[in-house]
Enzyme design. Structure first.
Site, PDB file in Angstrom:
ATOM      1  N   HIS A 465     -22.016 -58.053  -2.144  1.00  0.00           N
ATOM      2  CA  HIS A 465     -20.547 -58.133  -2.152  1.00  0.00           C
ATOM      3  C   HIS A 465     -19.994 -57.706  -3.515  1.00  0.00           C
ATOM      4  O   HIS A 465     -19.132 -56.830  -3.614  1.00  0.00           O
ATOM      5  CB  HIS A 465     -20.126 -59.573  -1.831  1.00  0.00           C
ATOM      6  N   GLU A 466     -20.499 -58.338  -4.564  1.00  0.00           N
ATOM      7  CA  GLU A 466     -20.000 -58.006  -5.903  1.00  0.00           C
ATOM      8  C   GLU A 466     -20.369 -56.576  -6.292  1.00  0.00           C
ATOM      9  O   GLU A 466     -19.624 -55.889  -6.985  1.00  0.00           O
ATOM     10  CB  GLU A 466     -20.529 -59.006  -6.946  1.00  0.00           C
ATOM     11  N   HIS A 469     -17.742 -54.269  -4.976  1.00  0.00           N
ATOM     12  CA  HIS A 469     -16.604 -54.189  -5.913  1.00  0.00           C
ATOM     13  C   HIS A 469     -16.958 -53.273  -7.083  1.00  0.00           C
ATOM     14  O   HIS A 469     -16.141 -52.469  -7.539  1.00  0.00           O
ATOM     15  CB  HIS A 469     -16.286 -55.583  -6.487  1.00  0.00           C
ATOM     16  N   HIS A 472     -16.658 -49.674  -6.360  1.00  0.00           N
ATOM     17  CA  HIS A 472     -15.236 -49.298  -6.342  1.00  0.00           C
ATOM     18  C   HIS A 472     -14.769 -48.969  -7.768  1.00  0.00           C
ATOM     19  O   HIS A 472     -13.999 -48.037  -7.990  1.00  0.00           O
ATOM     20  CB  HIS A 472     -14.439 -50.472  -5.761  1.00  0.00           C
TER      21      HIS A 472
END
Length: 673
Positions: A465-466, A469, A472
């Site tokens: 998940h991290e 990010h 991105h």
């Protein structure tokens, strides 16, 4: 030293050279420098243009932004009392500076002059977005107010900045102040060896016999999940639930009331009906009515499943241990037991296949397969703690894409949870594409004297998940810093992170990294099938829990009201989503840092909103193949690299060819039919 371009490799932060006493003077100097840059824009005698006003404004304050990111990132990951005091001192200075800009009439006149002729200007999509963002940055922050109201706004903003800091400090203090000291090993029956070893070494480090458990997640979660002693589970669960709700010096009840009151006052002053109306104007969801309707629609679909699951869990606990009423401290314990019964699968069985280094390398390999980037660990970049790892991220030609920092283990002075952040954004200036410095910070199970760091499956999905990010941020490719990377609408920012979690459930992806840390054996196929099957286990209850948080957030922020009693208010907001009996001495609001300290006020719904986006996006990958180059390139070019340069729905449609469908989420969660 903190105020200049760093003479370091890739201009990375020189952490080891920074002294705490350097911060405040550096803030004062960079604020003065940023003010001078803004004054230059205001005093320019030429007619306002996009280049001499909007563009210059976006590139102003670079040194201050860099300093702020270093300081506030460390205040979350490596803080101490002195640093928290500096934060209290500099926050009002930063708020005042921010207000000096957003309330500056002369500057606003120049911005408005450009905005008023936007239809006649030949701007790229990114430039048009920046112009709109800058104009709204003023109008939404008081530029159209009278002098008297501008003053009121400044006072509100200064008080809010301090209150949010205090709120967070209180939660951290309450987390650090609690420990459960156990000296009788029989009390730990059921607890995995690795967690027991970690608790023993913590006790030893404090000069105590036995075992110590804390409210840090890697300590707390295994305790409430595995320890058979119900009274001890109750004790630690109640301690976790009453953080900053104990009528002591760290109590947050009055802070909650005051933050909510000030947010509404601020919104009203700016001409909005409520804080939610103000916030949601700049979100995909647009207004609180749409958010409530989205949450309630999902609730209607999830509630029957959640109630059925809760009844099954209750019957299971009754059959197993004669428990008549399931309490909150029973949830994780009996869920894990039922999961083991249904799937013969538990974290302890899976953990040997998820050695941290292997999982991290797996994330790197998947990023390489999808987006053509590779990660090379380097040892000549300064770091703020020995635990931190540093990497150069390179493209297929060996050019630098980003610098990546990874910080995985809990320690004193590091707040709970997991997050991605950046020490330097990406942007293009004077023809140079400045590459970003991105960091992920987690609190994973640390290695012990006999075992490496072995992750629970939940920790594996958290890492992905991290890392989503981080991608991105790392793959950003925009001109302007304020539109780069994760600078997107809050209800779009979770798409890249949540979509990456999907690879953790795919046999083809797991084969790359899920290998037994002792034998190197790839995770058996039957475990993979069980992971997939169990992915929607108790999903109705999990969905209802997330929806309850979103509804509580909107209850606080969607209408102006006087809150007499925080606990009573919370109870009323949770009424339609409660499964467990209420615990009188517990209150979530006093430690709900996402909405009272972080940036999620009126935005907690965005986790579920982004789940709709991510389920729909991953369905596209599944349709074409999870490593399909065409789909991956579309995702990279239209989502990951574009930041906030266009409206999120437009970017999504360019990637997907259509708007997202909620059915993809309901299907994945097993809530259809």
């Amino acid at each position: 030293m903190l105020t200049e371009v760093f003479q370091t490799k890739h201009n990375t932060a020189p952490f080891s050279q920074i002294k705490l006493e350097n911060y405040k003077p550096a803030f004062e100097e960079t604020i003065a420098k940023a003010k001078a840059e803004v004054d230059e824009i205001i005093n320019n005698s030429e007619t306002p243009t996009f280049e001499n006003t909007i563009e210059r404004l976006d590139f102003s304050g670079e040194a201050l932004d860099r300093l702020s990111s270093i300081f506030f990132n460390l205040n979350s990951a490596e803080t101490c009392d002195e640093m928290q005091k500096i934060a209290q001192d500099v926050s009002p200075l930063l708020t005042a500076f921010s207000n000096d800009i957003s309330l500056n009439e002369d500057l606003f006149k120049r911005v408005k002059a450009v905005y008023d002729q936007k239809d006649r200007l030949t701007l790229t999509t990114e430039q048009a977005t920046l112009l709109d963002k800058k104009f709204k940055g003023f109008s939404r922050n008081g530029a159209l107010l009278s002098e008297e109201d501008k003053l009121k706004l400044r006072e509100i903003d200064t008080e809010l900045a301090k209150l949010k800091l205090t709120y967070g400090e209180n939660v951290l203090a309450e987390t650090n102040n609690y420990q459960l000291h156990i000296t009788n090993e029989a009390d730990l029956k059921g607890l995995p060896d690795g967690t027991k070893e970690m608790a023993a070494s913590l006790a030893k480090s404090k000069g105590l016999e036995g075992w110590i458990f804390t409210l840090d997640f890697p300590s707390y979660l295994p305790f409430v999940t595995y320890v058979e002693n119900r009274e001890l589970r109750k004790e630690i669960a109640i301690a976790a639930g009453k953080k900053a709700f104990q009528n002591n010096e760290f109590d947050n009840k009055e802070n909650v009331k005051r933050i909510v009151e000030l947010r509404h006052k601020r919104a009203n002053l700016l001409g909005y009906e409520s804080h939610s109306h103000f916030v949601l104007e700049e979100r995909m969801a647009q207004n609180p009515e749409k958010v409530k309707s989205f949450l309630n629609d999902l609730l209607e679909k999830a509630k029957p499943a959640a109630q059925k699951e809760f009844a099954e869990l209750t019957a299971f606990a009754k059959e197993l241990d004669g428990i008549d009423q399931l309490e909150k401290w029973d949830g994780a314990y009996y869920s894990e037991k039922l999961k083991q019964k249904l799937f013969s699968l538990d974290d302890e069985l899976l953990k040997p296949y998820f050695k941290l280094e292997n999982v991290l390398n797996g994330a790197f390999t998947i990023a390489d397969k999808l987006f053509g980037i590779r990660f090379k660990e380097v040892f000549d970049i300064d770091k703020y703690h020995n635990d931190v790892q540093t990497f150069e991220v390179l493209d297929f030609e060996g050019e630098l894409v980003a610098v990546f920092y990874a910080d995985f283990f809990p320690r004193k002075g590091k707040r709970n949870g997991a997050w991605m952040t950046s020490f330097k954004p990406q942007y293009i200036k004077n023809g140079v594409n400045e590459r970003p410095h991105v960091s992920i910070v987690c609190n994973f199970t640390p290695p012990t004297e006999t075992k490496p760091s072995l992750l629970t499956f939940n920790e594996v999905t958290t890492l992905f998940h991290e890392f989503g990010h981080a991608l991105h941020g790392m793959l950003a490719n925009t001109t302007y810093p304020s539109l780069s990377g994760t600078s997107v609408y809050w209800d779009f920012v979770e798409l890249p992170s949540q979509v990456m979690e999907n690879w953790c459930y795919e046999p083809e992806a797991l084969a790359l990294f899920a290998k037994h840390y002792l034998t190197g054996e790839v995770i058996p196929q039957q475990y993979v099938e069980k992971i997939k099957e169990s992915a929607s286990f108790l999903e109705g209850m999990a969905t209802m829990r997330q929806l309850s948080f979103g509804l509580l957030d909107i209850a606080y922020h969607a209408k102006v009201q006087t809150i007499e009693d925080v606990k009573a208010f919370e109870k009323a907001a949770f009424e339609g989503t409660s499964l467990y009996p209420d615990v009188e001495e517990n209150c979530m609001s006093t430690s709900f840092s996402h909405i009272f300290q972080g940036g999620y006020s009126s935005g907690y719904y965005s986790y579920k909103w982004a789940e709709v986006l991510d389920a729909d996006a991953f369905a596209y990958f599944q349709e074409k193949g999870i490593f399909n180059q065409e789909v991956a390139t579309k995702f990279k070019d239209n989502v990951l690299s574009k930041g906030g340069t266009e409206l999120p729905m437009e970017l999504y449609k360019k990637f997907r060819g259509q708007e997202p469908k909620v059915e993809a989420l309901l299907k994945r969660a097993g809530l259809l039919g």
